[in-house]
Write a protein that holds these residues in place. Structure first.
Motif, PDB file in Angstrom:
ATOM      1  N   TYR A 227      -2.075   8.972  -4.524  1.00  0.00           N
ATOM      2  CA  TYR A 227      -1.749   9.953  -6.153  1.00  0.00           C
ATOM      3  C   TYR A 227      -2.060   8.547  -7.586  1.00  0.00           C
ATOM      4  N   PRO A 228      -2.368   8.914  -9.179  1.00  0.00           N
ATOM      5  CA  PRO A 228      -1.739  10.610  -8.898  1.00  0.00           C
ATOM      6  C   PRO A 228      -3.546  12.246  -8.385  1.00  0.00           C
ATOM      7  N   ARG A 229      -2.682  12.572  -8.440  1.00  0.00           N
ATOM      8  CA  ARG A 229      -3.879  13.313  -7.845  1.00  0.00           C
ATOM      9  C   ARG A 229      -4.423  14.695  -9.140  1.00  0.00           C
ATOM     10  N   ASN A 230      -3.796  14.786 -10.028  1.00  0.00           N
ATOM     11  CA  ASN A 230      -4.335  15.317 -10.570  1.00  0.00           C
ATOM     12  C   ASN A 230      -4.419  15.187 -12.306  1.00  0.00           C
ATOM     13  N   LEU A 231      -3.770  15.926 -13.138  1.00  0.00           N
ATOM     14  CA  LEU A 231      -3.882  14.884 -14.413  1.00  0.00           C
ATOM     15  C   LEU A 231      -2.558  15.356 -15.020  1.00  0.00           C
ATOM     16  N   ALA A 232      -1.284  16.417 -15.091  1.00  0.00           N
ATOM     17  CA  ALA A 232      -0.315  16.169 -14.785  1.00  0.00           C
ATOM     18  C   ALA A 232       0.679  14.405 -14.288  1.00  0.00           C
ATOM     19  N   GLN A 233       0.006  14.505 -12.722  1.00  0.00           N
ATOM     20  CA  GLN A 233       0.691  12.971 -11.905  1.00  0.00           C
ATOM     21  C   GLN A 233       0.438  12.287 -12.780  1.00  0.00           C
ATOM     22  N   ALA A 234      -1.332  12.150 -13.179  1.00  0.00           N
ATOM     23  CA  ALA A 234      -2.087  10.764 -14.351  1.00  0.00           C
ATOM     24  C   ALA A 234      -0.959  10.456 -15.317  1.00  0.00           C
ATOM     25  N   GLU A 235      -0.730  11.864 -16.192  1.00  0.00           N
ATOM     26  CA  GLU A 235       0.461  11.618 -17.205  1.00  0.00           C
ATOM     27  C   GLU A 235       2.043  11.109 -16.332  1.00  0.00           C
ATOM     28  N   SER A 236       2.213  11.402 -15.855  1.00  0.00           N
ATOM     29  CA  SER A 236       3.705  11.353 -15.277  1.00  0.00           C
ATOM     30  C   SER A 236       3.983   9.481 -14.902  1.00  0.00           C
ATOM     31  N   LEU A 237       2.990   9.567 -14.271  1.00  0.00           N
ATOM     32  CA  LEU A 237       2.533   8.223 -13.997  1.00  0.00           C
ATOM     33  C   LEU A 237       2.592   7.441 -14.852  1.00  0.00           C
ATOM     34  N   ASP A 238       1.915   7.310 -15.813  1.00  0.00           N
ATOM     35  CA  ASP A 238       1.560   6.396 -16.977  1.00  0.00           C
ATOM     36  C   ASP A 238       2.956   6.728 -17.562  1.00  0.00           C
ATOM     37  N   ALA A 239       3.922   7.397 -17.533  1.00  0.00           N
ATOM     38  CA  ALA A 239       4.914   7.752 -18.404  1.00  0.00           C
ATOM     39  C   ALA A 239       6.860   7.066 -17.895  1.00  0.00           C
TER      40      ALA A 239
ATOM     41  N   ASP B 156       4.074  18.871  -8.344  1.00  0.00           N
ATOM     42  CA  ASP B 156       4.349  17.669  -9.230  1.00  0.00           C
ATOM     43  C   ASP B 156       5.604  17.144  -9.424  1.00  0.00           C
ATOM     44  N   ASP B 157       6.166  18.223  -9.342  1.00  0.00           N
ATOM     45  CA  ASP B 157       7.887  17.620  -8.914  1.00  0.00           C
ATOM     46  C   ASP B 157       8.409  16.557  -8.330  1.00  0.00           C
ATOM     47  N   VAL B 158       7.759  17.556  -7.063  1.00  0.00           N
ATOM     48  CA  VAL B 158       8.190  16.570  -5.579  1.00  0.00           C
ATOM     49  C   VAL B 158       7.554  15.221  -5.722  1.00  0.00           C
ATOM     50  N   MET B 159       6.190  15.683  -5.430  1.00  0.00           N
ATOM     51  CA  MET B 159       5.895  14.214  -5.560  1.00  0.00           C
ATOM     52  C   MET B 159       6.200  13.276  -6.424  1.00  0.00           C
ATOM     53  N   LEU B 160       6.996  13.677  -7.856  1.00  0.00           N
ATOM     54  CA  LEU B 160       6.731  12.450  -8.594  1.00  0.00           C
ATOM     55  C   LEU B 160       8.693  12.268  -8.282  1.00  0.00           C
ATOM     56  N   ASP B 161       9.122  13.037  -7.776  1.00  0.00           N
ATOM     57  CA  ASP B 161      10.697  12.445  -6.796  1.00  0.00           C
ATOM     58  C   ASP B 161      10.358  10.772  -6.045  1.00  0.00           C
TER      59      ASP B 161
ATOM     60  N   HIS C 209       0.643  -1.474   0.026  1.00  0.00           N
ATOM     61  CA  HIS C 209       0.110   0.413  -0.296  1.00  0.00           C
ATOM     62  C   HIS C 209       0.880   1.255  -0.296  1.00  0.00           C
ATOM     63  N   ILE C 210       0.929   1.955  -1.510  1.00  0.00           N
ATOM     64  CA  ILE C 210       2.028   3.188  -0.686  1.00  0.00           C
ATOM     65  C   ILE C 210       0.780   4.547  -1.048  1.00  0.00           C
ATOM     66  N   SER C 211       0.898   4.892  -0.111  1.00  0.00           N
ATOM     67  CA  SER C 211      -0.413   6.413   0.295  1.00  0.00           C
ATOM     68  C   SER C 211       0.616   7.617   0.694  1.00  0.00           C
ATOM     69  N   THR C 212       0.577   8.244  -0.660  1.00  0.00           N
ATOM     70  CA  THR C 212       1.519   9.856  -0.845  1.00  0.00           C
ATOM     71  C   THR C 212       1.309  10.796   0.832  1.00  0.00           C
ATOM     72  N   GLY C 213       0.247  10.395   0.961  1.00  0.00           N
ATOM     73  CA  GLY C 213      -0.260  11.554   2.310  1.00  0.00           C
ATOM     74  C   GLY C 213       1.012  10.997   3.624  1.00  0.00           C
ATOM     75  N   VAL C 214       0.612   9.567   3.258  1.00  0.00           N
ATOM     76  CA  VAL C 214       1.242   8.828   4.411  1.00  0.00           C
ATOM     77  C   VAL C 214       2.801   8.816   4.361  1.00  0.00           C
ATOM     78  N   LEU C 215       3.378   9.086   2.623  1.00  0.00           N
ATOM     79  CA  LEU C 215       4.800   9.649   2.912  1.00  0.00           C
ATOM     80  C   LEU C 215       4.977  10.509   3.126  1.00  0.00           C
ATOM     81  N   LEU C 216       3.974  11.461   2.664  1.00  0.00           N
ATOM     82  CA  LEU C 216       4.471  13.203   2.848  1.00  0.00           C
ATOM     83  C   LEU C 216       4.721  13.041   4.213  1.00  0.00           C
ATOM     84  N   ARG C 217       3.150  12.587   5.109  1.00  0.00           N
ATOM     85  CA  ARG C 217       3.219  13.337   6.600  1.00  0.00           C
ATOM     86  C   ARG C 217       4.637  12.382   7.308  1.00  0.00           C
ATOM     87  N   HIS C 218       5.433  11.278   7.221  1.00  0.00           N
ATOM     88  CA  HIS C 218       6.449  10.903   7.741  1.00  0.00           C
ATOM     89  C   HIS C 218       7.406  12.086   7.300  1.00  0.00           C
TER      90      HIS C 218
END
Ligand code: AP5
Length: 194
Positions: A86-98, A61-66, A28-37
């Motif tokens: 994650y993803p949480r906006n269209l740019a993140q969805a496209e970055s994740l696909d790439a 977005d660049d921070v989240m992608l890293d 389970h990969i939660s970006t909210g948990v990763l950030l709170r950590h």
């Protein structure tokens, strides 16, 4: 299996992902948990993210992608993963696909958990009283819900257009919602079988 869980704040993404992790044996990969950590550890990302999270806005977005790229490079994700937040906006969805295309591991399923906004508010009020998360105040929650409508709701359509989306009603008990999600996943696995 590579699964993306979508839904408004408080819709139950984290709750369901934690249960699915046990049922499916996927991390389970939660970006909210990763950030709170990161905030708790006062890492450079945590220091940058804290004020943004407390305002209920999206971390750049660049921070989240890293962050997500680093997590998906870990060995436990080889057999699949459950992405929550994650993803949480269209740019993140496209970055994740790439990113996943580069890794040869595309998203298999996107599951949207639908919950009435009034129920979401009641759930978060209860969690605020129990856990005191810094972004669970009424004002910040309303802002998070606005951001969700403006930026994250289009991601649901993005996966629908790709034919990967299933919507699940998230208003039953935790166990009922879990069973709905498991039945969606097992139907799709059967459909994919030769
Ligand atoms: P994040 O931690 O992802 O918060 P969220 O999306 O607002 O989600 P929540 O954790 O509030 O809700 P949930 O849907 O997981 O529901 P839960 O299972 O907890 O993100 C926090 C912040 O980090 C963001 O605002 C942003 O600043 C930043 N961030 C994170 N990812 C980012 C990204 N990709 N890009 C940029 N910034 C990012 O359930 C809620 C409550 O309801 C719990 O108390 C639970 O026990 C209860 N509950 C769950 N299911 C049920 C049920 N069926 N019946 C009754 N109660 C239930």
């Amino acid at each position: 299996m590579r699964i993306v869980l979508l839904g408004a704040p408080g819709s139950g993404k984290g709750t369901q992902a934690a249960l699915l992790e046990k049922h499916l044996g996927l991390p389970h990969i939660s970006t909210g948990v990763l950030l709170r950590h990161a905030v708790a550890e006062q890492t450079p990302i945590g220091q940058q993210a804290k004020a943004i999270i407390d305002r209920g806005e999206l971390v750049p977005d660049d921070v989240m992608l890293d962050l997500i790229e680093e997590r998906l490079a870990q060995a436990d994700t080889q057999q699949g993963f459950l992405l929550d937040g994650y993803p949480r906006n269209l740019a993140q969805a496209e970055s994740l696909d790439a990113l996943l295309e580069r890794l040869g591991r595309p998203v298999d399923e996107a599951i949207q958990i639908d919950v009435d906004p009034e129920q979401v508010i009641a759930r978060i009020e209860q969690r605020a009283a129990q856990e005191g998360r810094s972004d669970d105040t009424e004002e910040v929650l309303r802002h998070r819900m606005r951001i969700y409508q403006e930026q994250t709701a289009p991601v649901v359509d993005y996966y629908a257009r790709k034919g990967l989306l299933t919507r699940v009603l998230g208003e039953g008990s935790v166990e009922e919602v879990l069973q709905l999600i498991l039945s969606v996943l097992s139907m799709d696995e059967r459909g994919a079988a030769p």
